[in-house]
Design a protein around this motif. Structure first.
Motif, PDB file in Angstrom:
ATOM      1  N   GLY A 149       0.630  -1.213   0.005  1.00 58.54           N
ATOM      2  CA  GLY A 149       0.098   0.028   0.082  1.00 58.54           C
ATOM      3  C   GLY A 149       0.735   1.182  -0.039  1.00 58.54           C
ATOM      4  N   ILE A 150       1.775   1.383   0.743  1.00 65.58           N
ATOM      5  CA  ILE A 150       2.608   2.460   1.041  1.00 65.58           C
ATOM      6  C   ILE A 150       3.452   2.719  -0.393  1.00 65.58           C
ATOM      7  CG2 ILE A 150       4.591   3.497   2.172  1.00 65.58           C
ATOM      8  CD1 ILE A 150       3.464   2.197   4.732  1.00 65.58           C
ATOM      9  N   VAL A 151       3.927   1.656  -0.910  1.00 64.49           N
ATOM     10  CA  VAL A 151       4.711   1.853  -1.995  1.00 64.49           C
ATOM     11  C   VAL A 151       3.874   2.232  -3.261  1.00 64.49           C
ATOM     12  CG1 VAL A 151       6.369   0.653  -3.834  1.00 64.49           C
ATOM     13  CG2 VAL A 151       6.681  -0.016  -1.302  1.00 64.49           C
ATOM     14  N   ALA A 207       2.304   6.038  -7.284  1.00 63.01           N
ATOM     15  CA  ALA A 207       1.205   6.871  -7.879  1.00 63.01           C
ATOM     16  C   ALA A 207       1.450   8.491  -7.693  1.00 63.01           C
ATOM     17  CB  ALA A 207      -0.242   6.338  -7.076  1.00 63.01           C
ATOM     18  N   TYR A 208       2.050   8.701  -6.557  1.00 63.57           N
ATOM     19  CA  TYR A 208       2.136  10.141  -6.197  1.00 63.57           C
ATOM     20  C   TYR A 208       3.356  10.699  -7.302  1.00 63.57           C
ATOM     21  CZ  TYR A 208       3.842  13.922  -3.230  1.00 63.57           C
ATOM     22  OH  TYR A 208       4.037  15.469  -2.910  1.00 63.57           O
ATOM     23  N   ALA A 234      13.148   6.701 -11.859  1.00 60.01           N
ATOM     24  CA  ALA A 234      11.965   5.992 -11.418  1.00 60.01           C
ATOM     25  C   ALA A 234      12.778   4.774 -10.653  1.00 60.01           C
ATOM     26  CB  ALA A 234      11.321   5.328 -12.641  1.00 60.01           C
ATOM     27  N   MET A 235      13.734   4.284 -11.101  1.00 60.30           N
ATOM     28  CA  MET A 235      14.476   3.341 -10.287  1.00 60.30           C
ATOM     29  C   MET A 235      14.981   3.820  -8.918  1.00 60.30           C
ATOM     30  SD  MET A 235      17.846   1.068 -11.116  1.00 60.30           S
ATOM     31  CE  MET A 235      16.827   0.326 -12.635  1.00 60.30           C
ATOM     32  N   LEU A 236      15.349   4.995  -8.992  1.00 55.48           N
ATOM     33  CA  LEU A 236      15.890   5.736  -7.762  1.00 55.48           C
ATOM     34  C   LEU A 236      14.630   5.940  -6.706  1.00 55.48           C
ATOM     35  CD1 LEU A 236      18.597   7.102  -6.763  1.00 55.48           C
ATOM     36  CD2 LEU A 236      17.597   9.109  -7.310  1.00 55.48           C
ATOM     37  N   PHE A 237      13.751   6.120  -7.093  1.00 52.16           N
ATOM     38  CA  PHE A 237      12.507   6.383  -6.180  1.00 52.16           C
ATOM     39  C   PHE A 237      11.971   5.339  -5.724  1.00 52.16           C
ATOM     40  CE2 PHE A 237       7.870   7.028  -5.536  1.00 52.16           C
ATOM     41  CZ  PHE A 237       7.968   8.336  -4.647  1.00 52.16           C
ATOM     42  N   ARG A 238      11.858   4.170  -6.806  1.00 50.95           N
ATOM     43  CA  ARG A 238      11.432   2.716  -6.155  1.00 50.95           C
ATOM     44  C   ARG A 238      12.397   2.339  -5.150  1.00 50.95           C
ATOM     45  NH1 ARG A 238       8.045  -1.001  -7.991  1.00 50.95           N
ATOM     46  NH2 ARG A 238       7.917  -0.177 -10.122  1.00 50.95           N
ATOM     47  N   SER A 239      13.438   2.533  -5.231  1.00 54.45           N
ATOM     48  CA  SER A 239      14.657   1.998  -4.165  1.00 54.45           C
ATOM     49  C   SER A 239      14.363   2.847  -2.919  1.00 54.45           C
ATOM     50  CB  SER A 239      16.077   2.565  -4.564  1.00 54.45           C
ATOM     51  OG  SER A 239      16.243   1.543  -5.804  1.00 54.45           O
ATOM     52  N   GLU A 240      13.946   4.054  -3.091  1.00 55.43           N
ATOM     53  CA  GLU A 240      13.613   5.059  -1.745  1.00 55.43           C
ATOM     54  C   GLU A 240      12.384   4.172  -1.025  1.00 55.43           C
ATOM     55  OE1 GLU A 240      14.032   8.226   0.950  1.00 55.43           O
ATOM     56  OE2 GLU A 240      15.155   6.816  -0.089  1.00 55.43           O
ATOM     57  N   MET A 241      11.363   3.769  -1.935  1.00 57.71           N
ATOM     58  CA  MET A 241      10.278   3.687  -1.239  1.00 57.71           C
ATOM     59  C   MET A 241      10.130   2.048  -0.692  1.00 57.71           C
ATOM     60  SD  MET A 241       7.751   5.601  -1.664  1.00 57.71           S
ATOM     61  CE  MET A 241       9.239   6.789  -1.448  1.00 57.71           C
ATOM     62  N   THR A 289       6.199  -8.573  -0.150  1.00 55.74           N
ATOM     63  CA  THR A 289       6.389  -8.092  -1.441  1.00 55.74           C
ATOM     64  C   THR A 289       5.632  -6.662  -1.982  1.00 55.74           C
ATOM     65  OG1 THR A 289       4.187  -9.122  -2.362  1.00 55.74           O
ATOM     66  CG2 THR A 289       6.145 -10.426  -2.421  1.00 55.74           C
ATOM     67  N   THR A 290       6.581  -5.914  -2.323  1.00 56.58           N
ATOM     68  CA  THR A 290       6.135  -4.666  -2.613  1.00 56.58           C
ATOM     69  C   THR A 290       6.444  -4.176  -4.140  1.00 56.58           C
ATOM     70  OG1 THR A 290       8.396  -3.657  -2.048  1.00 56.58           O
ATOM     71  CG2 THR A 290       6.825  -3.924  -0.192  1.00 56.58           C
ATOM     72  N   GLY A 291       6.180  -3.029  -4.480  1.00 60.87           N
ATOM     73  CA  GLY A 291       6.301  -2.465  -5.719  1.00 60.87           C
ATOM     74  C   GLY A 291       4.810  -2.397  -6.473  1.00 60.87           C
ATOM     75  N   GLY A 292       3.761  -2.585  -5.636  1.00 58.70           N
ATOM     76  CA  GLY A 292       2.393  -2.345  -6.376  1.00 58.70           C
ATOM     77  C   GLY A 292       1.832  -3.679  -6.838  1.00 58.70           C
TER      78      GLY A 292
END
Length: 247
Positions: free
Chosen positions: A93-95, A100-101, A216-223, A235-238
């Motif tokens: 949910g948080i990822v 989406a943000y 995008a990869m950088l942001f996903r790593s931060e999430m 499992t995350t990533g949406g």
């Protein structure tokens, strides 16, 4: 169930108001807030100044309407992301919320800058008005996720916090539907949003252009790091991409 059908006059008025806001946003993108003038918009639309003032009494009223529209657009995008989340997985949910943000911000840079950029000169947002309420709607969605993810009795670093540490308008807005929210969880919500917001802001304003070839990869790593910091696993990533999270 559909609402009552609008009359032709009502439809034309709504379309004109929407056109005014579209032109206003374009003027602000081109020349900043100082370029926003109801009279200039009226000239571009072939209207008299008096006619346009029948839609928005003041420049501030027009800016407030723009801000409400922007927050509503963002909140609708986040709600769509929440609807596609895996049930019962707070990490997902948080990822998903964060992705989406970012997606919305990159696709709507001018709108993002309107609400999250430098304060508009000489604009005075009404207290407890529609703009504040629209912004609080976005915060409530993240607060829901944090409340579901945080362990019972969570105490924030640097806490304990008190309700007086936050804007009373935000506390009142959240309190209407978040009976289990605590000051510590609200602090965690704000900090979580700060981590999401930081990289997005750098990207929107072009500061990552010479630093990262794949924001995008950088942001996903931060999430992913964010949910790990909350002690979440799974499992995350949406819904569209599962990424293993390890401690």
């Amino acid at each position: 169930m559909a609402g009552p059908k609008q009359s032709r006059r009502e439809r034309l008025r709504a379309e004109t108001a929407a056109e005014i806001k579209t032109i206003a946003l374009a003027h602000m993108v081109e020349g900043g807030a100082a370029a926003l003038s109801l009279r200039a918009i009226a000239r571009e639309m072939g209207m008299t100044a008096g006619a346009i003032y029948s839609y928005f009494d003041t420049r501030d009223d027009l800016i407030t309407a723009l801000i409400v529209d922007v927050y509503t657009s963002l909140a609708d995008r986040l709600e769509a992301a929440h609807a596609g989340m895996r049930d019962g997985d707070p990490a997902d949910g948080i990822v998903a919320h964060g992705l989406a943000y970012r997606d919305w911000a990159i696709a709507n840079r001018e709108k993002f800058q309107l609400v999250y950029g430098a304060p508009l000169p000489e604009y005075h947002q009404p207290e407890n008005g529609p703009a504040a309420a629209a912004g609080h709607r976005v915060c409530r969605m993240l607060a829901d996720l944090i409340g579901a993810a945080a362990p019972a009795g969570h105490e924030e670093a640097g806490g304990p916090y008190d309700w007086s540490d936050f804007d009373p308008r935000l506390v009142e807005s959240l309190g209407e539907s978040h009976l289990g929210l605590t000051p510590d969880l609200l602090a965690l919500t704000v900090r979580t949003w700060g981590r999401m917001h930081g990289l997005v802001t750098l990207e929107v304003y072009g500061h990552l252009r010479d630093l990262s070839r794949d924001p995008a990869m950088l942001f996903r790593s931060e999430m992913l790091d964010l949910v790990r910091s909350l002690g979440l696993a799974g499992t995350t990533g949406g819904p569209d991409r599962a990424v293993p999270v390890t401690a």
